[in-house]
Design a protein around this motif. Structure first.
Motif, short mmCIF file in Angstrom:
data_model
loop_
_atom_site.label_atom_id
_atom_site.label_comp_id
_atom_site.label_asym_id
_atom_site.label_seq_id
_atom_site.Cartn_x
_atom_site.Cartn_y
_atom_site.Cartn_z
N TYR A 112 0.86 -1.19 0.00
CA TYR A 112 0.00 0.00 0.00
C TYR A 112 0.89 1.24 0.00
CZ TYR A 112 -4.03 -2.89 1.06
OH TYR A 112 -5.04 -3.82 0.99
N LEU A 113 0.73 2.08 -1.02
CA LEU A 113 1.45 3.34 -1.12
C LEU A 113 0.45 4.46 -0.88
CD1 LEU A 113 4.03 4.92 -1.71
CD2 LEU A 113 3.47 4.79 -4.15
N GLU A 147 -1.00 -1.29 -4.34
CA GLU A 147 -0.23 -1.53 -5.56
C GLU A 147 -0.05 -3.04 -5.64
OE1 GLU A 147 2.86 1.93 -6.60
OE2 GLU A 147 3.51 0.64 -4.98
N HIS A 148 -0.37 -3.60 -6.77
CA HIS A 148 -0.16 -5.04 -6.94
C HIS A 148 -0.04 -5.35 -8.42
CE1 HIS A 148 -4.47 -4.67 -7.54
NE2 HIS A 148 -4.46 -5.85 -8.12
N THR A 166 9.18 -0.74 4.92
CA THR A 166 9.80 -2.04 5.18
C THR A 166 9.44 -2.91 3.99
OG1 THR A 166 9.58 -1.82 7.57
CG2 THR A 166 9.93 -4.04 6.69
N ASP A 167 10.46 -3.37 3.28
CA ASP A 167 10.28 -4.22 2.11
C ASP A 167 10.71 -5.65 2.45
OD1 ASP A 167 9.90 -2.00 0.02
OD2 ASP A 167 11.86 -1.49 0.87
N TRP A 178 21.40 -14.94 -7.74
CA TRP A 178 20.25 -14.60 -6.91
C TRP A 178 19.39 -13.57 -7.62
CZ3 TRP A 178 18.80 -17.57 -3.12
CH2 TRP A 178 19.75 -18.38 -2.48
N LYS A 179 18.10 -13.92 -7.84
CA LYS A 179 17.15 -13.06 -8.54
C LYS A 179 15.91 -12.88 -7.68
CE LYS A 179 18.92 -12.37 -12.67
NZ LYS A 179 19.14 -11.00 -13.13
N CYS A 180 15.33 -11.69 -7.72
CA CYS A 180 14.14 -11.41 -6.94
C CYS A 180 12.90 -11.75 -7.75
CB CYS A 180 14.12 -9.95 -6.51
SG CYS A 180 12.84 -9.60 -5.29
N VAL A 181 11.99 -12.51 -7.14
CA VAL A 181 10.75 -12.91 -7.81
C VAL A 181 9.53 -12.19 -7.25
CG1 VAL A 181 11.69 -15.15 -8.48
CG2 VAL A 181 10.42 -14.95 -6.34
N ALA A 182 9.67 -11.59 -6.04
CA ALA A 182 8.53 -10.89 -5.44
C ALA A 182 9.02 -9.85 -4.44
CB ALA A 182 7.60 -11.88 -4.74
N LYS A 183 8.27 -8.75 -4.39
CA LYS A 183 8.52 -7.68 -3.42
C LYS A 183 7.19 -7.32 -2.78
CE LYS A 183 9.21 -2.62 -3.73
NZ LYS A 183 9.10 -2.28 -2.36
N ALA A 184 7.14 -7.38 -1.46
CA ALA A 184 5.98 -6.91 -0.71
C ALA A 184 6.49 -5.86 0.27
CB ALA A 184 5.30 -8.05 0.04
#
Length: 127
Positions: A43-44, A49-50, A99-100, A111-117
């Motif tokens: 939430y911004l 946001e999704h 906080t991510d 190492w690759k990022c697949v999701a950010k919350a």
């Protein structure tokens, strides 16, 4: 079995691409970290946001980190092919604290990022 320290260091180095992009207001470093299919949730300023990570790139490219921006990377978990990272951000755009949580997979040895919350600290929400 715990992953060796070199894997924690590799995960931290990967997550620093995220921090560098946010600090400099340039998504090019984050684009090295996230896979094309990565997702974003949070939430911004009270608005959800999704979806595609492209929204994060847009935010980074249109709002510079700011003079007072600071970040801390905490590697919370590293397994053979899975890692969880927490990034604390203060002063993004000279006003927002986040906080991510980044979910990373080791893909083809990288190492690759697949999701950010993320969570925006309630005292920085602008309505």
């Amino acid at each position: 079995m715990r992953a060796p320290l070199k894997e924690y260091q590799a995960v931290e180095a990967a997550a620093m691409k995220f921090v560098k992009s946010v600090a400099e207001g340039n998504s090019k470093y984050a684009k090295e970290l996230f896979i094309d299919e990565a997702v974003l949730f949070g939430y911004l300023d009270g608005n959800l946001e999704h979806g595609s990570i492209e929204q994060f790139y847009h935010n980074v490219d249109t709002v510079p980190g700011g003079d007072n921006f600071q970040a801390r990377v905490d590697v919370l978990l590293v397994e053979e092919s899975l890692a969880v990272v927490r990034v604390l951000e203060e002063g993004w755009g000279n006003r927002i604290d986040f906080t991510d949580v980044l979910l990373l997979l080791k893909m083809n040895g990288e190492w690759k990022c697949v999701a950010k919350a993320y969570n925006q600290n309630s005292n920085t929400i602008q309505k």
